[in-house]
Design a protein around this motif. Sequence first.
Motif, PDB file in Angstrom:
ATOM      1  N   TYR A 485       0.843  -1.198   0.000  1.00 31.75           N
ATOM      2  CA  TYR A 485       0.000   0.000   0.000  1.00 31.75           C
ATOM      3  C   TYR A 485       0.875   1.244   0.000  1.00 31.75           C
ATOM      4  CZ  TYR A 485      -3.976  -2.989   1.051  1.00 31.75           C
ATOM      5  OH  TYR A 485      -4.949  -3.952   0.989  1.00 31.75           O
ATOM      6  N   LEU A 486       0.282   2.329  -0.468  1.00 30.72           N
ATOM      7  CA  LEU A 486       0.888   3.653  -0.424  1.00 30.72           C
ATOM      8  C   LEU A 486      -0.064   4.605   0.276  1.00 30.72           C
ATOM      9  CD1 LEU A 486       2.060   3.809  -4.132  1.00 30.72           C
ATOM     10  CD2 LEU A 486       3.630   3.846  -2.180  1.00 30.72           C
ATOM     11  N   ALA A 487       0.484   5.583   0.948  1.00 29.06           N
ATOM     12  CA  ALA A 487      -0.320   6.690   1.472  1.00 29.06           C
ATOM     13  C   ALA A 487       0.104   7.960   0.746  1.00 29.06           C
ATOM     14  CB  ALA A 487      -0.117   6.840   2.979  1.00 29.06           C
ATOM     15  N   PHE A 488      -0.867   8.816   0.417  1.00 30.27           N
ATOM     16  CA  PHE A 488      -0.541  10.092  -0.222  1.00 30.27           C
ATOM     17  C   PHE A 488      -1.735  11.037  -0.117  1.00 30.27           C
ATOM     18  CE2 PHE A 488      -1.362   6.827  -3.505  1.00 30.27           C
ATOM     19  CZ  PHE A 488      -2.582   7.251  -3.996  1.00 30.27           C
ATOM     20  N   GLY A 489      -1.491  12.289  -0.478  1.00 35.41           N
ATOM     21  CA  GLY A 489      -2.550  13.288  -0.452  1.00 35.41           C
ATOM     22  C   GLY A 489      -3.439  13.189  -1.681  1.00 35.41           C
ATOM     23  N   SER A 490      -4.717  13.501  -1.517  1.00 39.06           N
ATOM     24  CA  SER A 490      -5.667  13.386  -2.623  1.00 39.06           C
ATOM     25  C   SER A 490      -5.618  14.568  -3.575  1.00 39.06           C
ATOM     26  CB  SER A 490      -7.092  13.239  -2.073  1.00 39.06           C
ATOM     27  OG  SER A 490      -7.485  14.441  -1.411  1.00 39.06           O
ATOM     28  N   ASN A 495     -11.200  19.868  -0.186  1.00 38.64           N
ATOM     29  CA  ASN A 495     -11.476  18.810   0.790  1.00 38.64           C
ATOM     30  C   ASN A 495     -10.284  17.848   0.802  1.00 38.64           C
ATOM     31  OD1 ASN A 495     -12.809  17.264   2.689  1.00 38.64           O
ATOM     32  ND2 ASN A 495     -13.929  16.084   1.169  1.00 38.64           N
ATOM     33  N   SER A 496      -9.090  18.414   1.040  1.00 37.16           N
ATOM     34  CA  SER A 496      -7.878  17.606   0.980  1.00 37.16           C
ATOM     35  C   SER A 496      -7.935  16.496   2.022  1.00 37.16           C
ATOM     36  CB  SER A 496      -6.649  18.486   1.222  1.00 37.16           C
ATOM     37  OG  SER A 496      -6.680  19.036   2.523  1.00 37.16           O
ATOM     38  N   ARG A 497      -7.385  15.362   1.672  1.00 38.63           N
ATOM     39  CA  ARG A 497      -7.405  14.221   2.572  1.00 38.63           C
ATOM     40  C   ARG A 497      -6.213  13.339   2.279  1.00 38.63           C
ATOM     41  NH1 ARG A 497     -12.852  11.369   0.831  1.00 38.63           N
ATOM     42  NH2 ARG A 497     -13.459  13.522   0.528  1.00 38.63           N
ATOM     43  N   LEU A 498      -5.884  12.466   3.253  1.00 43.67           N
ATOM     44  CA  LEU A 498      -4.819  11.485   3.067  1.00 43.67           C
ATOM     45  C   LEU A 498      -5.457  10.137   2.819  1.00 43.67           C
ATOM     46  CD1 LEU A 498      -2.300  12.524   5.880  1.00 43.67           C
ATOM     47  CD2 LEU A 498      -2.360  13.244   3.485  1.00 43.67           C
ATOM     48  N   LEU A 499      -4.975   9.436   1.802  1.00 44.86           N
ATOM     49  CA  LEU A 499      -5.535   8.152   1.408  1.00 44.86           C
ATOM     50  C   LEU A 499      -4.502   7.044   1.583  1.00 44.86           C
ATOM     51  CD1 LEU A 499      -7.183   9.166  -2.008  1.00 44.86           C
ATOM     52  CD2 LEU A 499      -8.205   9.262   0.273  1.00 44.86           C
ATOM     53  N   VAL A 510      -9.757   6.167   3.337  1.00 42.46           N
ATOM     54  CA  VAL A 510      -9.374   7.489   3.834  1.00 42.46           C
ATOM     55  C   VAL A 510      -8.670   7.352   5.178  1.00 42.46           C
ATOM     56  CG1 VAL A 510     -10.213   9.741   4.566  1.00 42.46           C
ATOM     57  CG2 VAL A 510     -11.294   8.574   2.643  1.00 42.46           C
ATOM     58  N   LEU A 511      -7.426   7.842   5.246  1.00 37.20           N
ATOM     59  CA  LEU A 511      -6.698   7.892   6.512  1.00 37.20           C
ATOM     60  C   LEU A 511      -7.084   9.124   7.319  1.00 37.20           C
ATOM     61  CD1 LEU A 511      -3.167   6.906   5.193  1.00 37.20           C
ATOM     62  CD2 LEU A 511      -4.501   5.597   6.851  1.00 37.20           C
ATOM     63  N   SER A 512      -7.170  10.260   6.644  1.00 40.08           N
ATOM     64  CA  SER A 512      -7.525  11.518   7.314  1.00 40.08           C
ATOM     65  C   SER A 512      -8.165  12.425   6.290  1.00 40.08           C
ATOM     66  CB  SER A 512      -6.267  12.176   7.904  1.00 40.08           C
ATOM     67  OG  SER A 512      -6.581  13.420   8.484  1.00 40.08           O
ATOM     68  N   ASP A 513      -9.330  12.977   6.622  1.00 39.87           N
ATOM     69  CA  ASP A 513     -10.032  13.822   5.652  1.00 39.87           C
ATOM     70  C   ASP A 513     -10.233  15.238   6.158  1.00 39.87           C
ATOM     71  OD1 ASP A 513     -11.868  13.329   7.611  1.00 39.87           O
ATOM     72  OD2 ASP A 513     -13.448  12.602   6.287  1.00 39.87           O
ATOM     73  N   ARG A 514      -9.333  15.691   7.026  1.00 41.36           N
ATOM     74  CA  ARG A 514      -9.407  17.080   7.472  1.00 41.36           C
ATOM     75  C   ARG A 514      -8.816  17.990   6.396  1.00 41.36           C
ATOM     76  NH1 ARG A 514      -6.433  16.962  13.158  1.00 41.36           N
ATOM     77  NH2 ARG A 514      -4.719  16.823  11.670  1.00 41.36           N
ATOM     78  N   LYS A 515      -9.308  19.184   6.282  1.00 42.54           N
ATOM     79  CA  LYS A 515      -8.818  20.129   5.293  1.00 42.54           C
ATOM     80  C   LYS A 515      -7.368  20.498   5.598  1.00 42.54           C
ATOM     81  CE  LYS A 515      -9.682  24.661   3.244  1.00 42.54           C
ATOM     82  NZ  LYS A 515     -10.546  25.857   3.246  1.00 42.54           N
ATOM     83  N   GLY A 516      -6.502  20.388   4.584  1.00 45.60           N
ATOM     84  CA  GLY A 516      -5.124  20.821   4.735  1.00 45.60           C
ATOM     85  C   GLY A 516      -4.167  19.758   5.220  1.00 45.60           C
ATOM     86  N   ASP A 517      -4.483  18.464   5.071  1.00 44.31           N
ATOM     87  CA  ASP A 517      -3.577  17.388   5.471  1.00 44.31           C
ATOM     88  C   ASP A 517      -2.709  16.995   4.279  1.00 44.31           C
ATOM     89  OD1 ASP A 517      -4.822  17.456   7.891  1.00 44.31           O
ATOM     90  OD2 ASP A 517      -5.934  15.596   7.641  1.00 44.31           O
TER      91      ASP A 517
END
Length: 525
Positions: A485-490, A495-499, A510-517
Amino acid sequence: MKRFFISYAKKDTRDLALKLAEAFDKPPLASWMDRELTPADKVSWEARIEQNIDNCDYFIVLISKDVNRASDGESGESFVRKEIRRGLSKKKTILVVMCDENILPPTSINHLQQISFVGRKPSGEDIDWLVEQICKEVDINPPEPYFGRIMEKRAIEKRAEELKRQQEEDERELKRRQTFKSDRERQRAINQQLDIVLPDRNRGRKLMLVGVSIIVILCAVSAAGVFGISKLRTRLGLIRCTEIADAKNLFGGGRIAFDSTWESADGNTADIYVMDADGSNQQRLTKEAGSNTFPIWSPDGKQIAFVSERDGNSEIYVMNSDGTTQRNLTMNKADDYTPSWSADGQSIVFASTRGGSNLNLYIVPTIGGTAKKLLDNSFVLAGNPAWSPNGSAIVFAAMKKGFVHTELFTVDPTGSNVKQVTNLSTQDFLFPQWSPNGLFVASQFRSANEKDLPEPKVIVVRLDNNQQQVVYSGIFPTWAPNEEYLAFGSFDWFNSRLLAVSVNGDFACVLSDRKGDFHPNWTRA
């Protein structure tokens, strides 16, 4: 030679005494018991018992449930008490065997700390178990043939425990796979409803691949946390990674560091956060003035290097994994960006403008000191370095003289043996990251023509044959410890999030869906 004397208070334990006497009467051990059931002369019988006690090393007393019943005007307990007192006076090792699971030691001896009480299983056939318990108390190996039988029994029990444990693990794995399959089917159904299409990997190989804008521009704006707006579709409907059963183990464990403007008063100042592999347990580590971005874990996971603007320019800082002991490592008036640790944790490579207006790579000891320039002047600019897991090479994005786009290169830590990895004259590659096994590099890319403004993608490049595969739309990739797996920004500014996305691109959560991650980095283990 170790000598055992076995005494029994009542007739119902005589057979057991005989078995024990036989068991321990084998070299290098010696064992005996008083075989006379009804002594004609009680005085001489007691004297003989005392003599036997005096001549032994270990005194074993068998006690049955009727030991308290009177016999010949004197209870069995009184005989036991006399024997034990004799043994204590002669400083013998005394073991009291309770021959029934439902009885308690006689009250007259229960309080004595010098005595070891050995419980007996109710099965009369379990002489092996009793021999083993006695041998444990006196710290000797069981005599043959009991030793062989006991070892065989232990091996059988150990194998049974291993089979049971393996069966439980198999059941857990089956349940996890069933749950994961259900999650994937659920996600695909959501994607179909929302008309979300994952990238066609085969098509991505045929295309000339898309990259990002030139490196000097992105280094400056990304450090400030500003990216602008592009024509992107938001991936609404993706499930949270925390909804997946055993997601932490699915990714191979580890923790993720990232930066976010979520709690920023002005919406632009970023700080460093950490979270578990499934996106849970998020903790803020920095609160100083100025943006803190691009966190990178040390190989042992105990420290984090990052870029901080708290001193008025971009500097490389290092802190403990809990946010304590934050220190300026580079201390230079120039701007320093995108740090990466050496495999032994003794050095950090980073990009800097200290050589003039153009970016170049430098290496500095993690304890501090003078930074050494890594590359010559054959590059217009070079940045985004990432040290290989085995420490033998550094991959970086760079623009050579006469080029209008950035490619991926590798270089030895000494600055020699520069090799070009990619060669797609119309694409920009940025922010490469090594896979844990060192065979692949994940990078973001898009067209070098700013007029196109395409959606940036994450691509995986195999270094030994330059095979390339588009994974998903996104920026700033980092590898999960298990490399699946990879993690990266959307890269959705609204509505930026980490996937977290599988390397083959067929599943995302979705790992984190807070704005500005942004800028996730996974620990290596």
